[in-house]
Write an enzyme that holds these catalytic residues in place. Structure first.
Site, PDB file in Angstrom:
ATOM      1  CG  HIS A  13     -36.949   4.526  -4.029  1.00 12.91           C
ATOM      2  ND1 HIS A  13     -38.301   3.579  -3.664  1.00 12.91           N
ATOM      3  CD2 HIS A  13     -36.459   4.588  -2.841  1.00 12.91           C
ATOM      4  CE1 HIS A  13     -38.609   4.323  -2.480  1.00 12.91           C
ATOM      5  NE2 HIS A  13     -37.217   4.396  -1.682  1.00 12.91           N
ATOM      6  CG  ASP A  47     -35.609   8.468  -7.764  1.00 10.28           C
ATOM      7  OD1 ASP A  47     -36.340  10.235  -6.713  1.00 10.28           O
ATOM      8  OD2 ASP A  47     -36.339   7.802  -7.678  1.00 10.28           O
ATOM      9  CD  GLN A  85     -32.428  10.161  -0.796  1.00 12.76           C
ATOM     10  OE1 GLN A  85     -31.407  11.085   0.123  1.00 12.76           O
ATOM     11  NE2 GLN A  85     -32.741   8.888  -0.544  1.00 12.76           N
ATOM     12  CE  LYS A  94     -36.933  10.292  -0.172  1.00 11.28           C
ATOM     13  NZ  LYS A  94     -36.708   9.244   2.198  1.00 11.28           N
TER      14      LYS A  94
END
Ligand code: PLP
Length: 407
Positions: free
Chosen positions: A122, A200, A203, A226
């Site tokens: 990302h 990261d 997600q 999220k």
């Protein structure tokens, strides 16, 4: 097992109609919806105990401070960090990466040093590094992602060297659902370099039980919004000895122990990285989101994601000429980026909206990888705890109806 019909009653947004149709929300990769419990926790602070944290000597401030600091502990337990002092509140994953890129570069990197990312990252895990690379004359390398959307570990090994000072990789891709084998990569990184290994978690943390000690990594970043929490709050977790070594990148109130006209002494971690009034109401909302996920059980959240993933793949494969960007490995997220030659992703997603189906169109902040695939835009369906197979059925039916009009 998650009882989705029951769970959905906690989410007021699902009472909304879109074009007189029920909402089929398939954009949780961008942001998740919020349960009433999160909204109530935040409302409760504003209506009942609002006061700035860490400053007041009075009841309201003491209550808010306790609630805020308690969330640090919830975050620690949620990712199995050794200490809540290692939990730094940020505005989100992007903010966390900007902090890490600046702090690590100024302390640990010299001109000519290398940063290793992957082709599927990302922009939040690209641009902060590009900014520091330009300023400090660093080199960024990218691990190849193969045509099954997996990281090529041979290529990773080849690109690792004593010059590699940072390795930062996605924990779960926001376009293909790819979940790299973090433990294996960790051993490769340790074998061939002294690099700091960052994940990261934007997600990954919402969808899978995460144990930072078991993964063996040095840092992880994630975003509250999220994972059923509010916007404006996120976390960087890092190993204590590394956090102690780093200098703050933002200065102001709350991050100091002593200030003189010409110098200052920083507060201990985590506070030295949290300048100014923190987003304490948002943090308390994140705490309620963590409670909600813990009540569901992260194993159930994970199984639910796997079920939707398997169902979604079989269903979407039935649509003729639809290209599906999705990892076929045993473990992957329920994220599908889709495209069809000759039909623009935006046109298709606008059509899907007329059927109440919310998906995202564009490059999803992963433009270099889209470029590598030769696709300028995809439309993306991402599932979360409130989705069920019928949402994917709606997606398939709406794609087919839209294609009848568009093609
Ligand atoms: N990393 C990944 C994999 C993401 O999917 C996202 C957001 O979509 C980010 C980083 C950035 O998160 P935020 O916008 O919350 O800072």
């Amino acid at each position: 097992m998650i009882n989705v019909d029951k769970l959905k009653k906690d989410f007021p947004i699902f009472e909304r109609k879109i074009n007189n149709l029920p909402l089929t929300y398939l954009d949780s990769g961008a942001t998740s919806q919020k349960p009433q419990q999160v909204l109530d926790a935040m409302n409760m602070i504003y209506t009942n105990s609002n006061a700035n944290v860490h400053r007041g000597t009075y009841v309201l401030s003491a209550e808010t401070t306790e609630a805020y600091e308690n969330v640090r502990n919830k975050c620690k337990e949620f990712i199995n960090a050794p200490s809540s002092d290692e939990i730094i509140f940020t505005r989100g994953t992007t903010d966390g990466y900007n902090l890490l890129a600046k702090a690590l570069t100024s302390k640990r990197l010299d001109p000519g040093d290398e940063i290793l990312l992957s082709e599927i990252e990302h922009h939040a895990n690209i641009i902060p590094w590009q900014l520091v690379a330009k300023e400090h004359d660093l080199k960024i390398k990218y691990v190849d992602v193969d045509d099954t959307y997996e990281l090529n570990l041979e290529d990773l090994s080849k690109k690792l060297s004593k010059k590699t000072k940072i390795v930062s990789l996605t924990g779960e891709s926001n376009i293909s659902g790819t979940i790299p084998n973090i433990k294996k990569i960790n051993s490769l990184v340790r074998e061939s370099s002294d690099a700091i290994f960052i994940i990261d978690g934007a997600q990954l943390v919402p969808h899978r039980a995460v144990d930072v000690q078991d993964m063996g990594i040095d840092f992880i970043t994630f975003s509250g919004h999220k994972m059923l929490g509010p916007t404006g709050i996120g976390v960087v977790w890092g190993k204590r000895e590394l956090l102690d070594e780093l200098e703050p990148v933002s200065g102001g109130g709350d991050m100091i122990e002593e200030v003189y006209f010409d110098s200052a002494k920083w507060a201990p971690v985590p506070h030295k990285f949290e300048a100014g009034t923190p987003p304490y109401v948002e943090a308390i909302g994140l705490g309620a989101a963590i409670d909600y996920l813990n009540n569901l059980g992260m194993d159930n959240v994970e199984n639910h994601s796997d079920q939707l993933r398997n169902y979604g793949i079989k269903l979407l494969e039935q649509i003729k000429d639809l290209n599906i960007i999705h990892s076929r490995a045993d473990q992957a997220g329920s994220t599908f980026s889709l495209y069809m030659e000759g039909v623009h992703a935006t046109d298709l997603s606008v059509m899907l909206d007329t059927y109440g189906v919310a998906v995202r169109a564009g490059h999803h902040c992963v433009q270099p990888f889209h470029r590598k695939l030769g696709v300028d835009a995809t439309f993306r369906a991402t599932c979360y705890v409130y989705n069920q197979e019928s949402d994917l059925d709606n997606l398939k039916d709406s794609i087919e109806k839209s294609l009848e009009i568009l093609v």
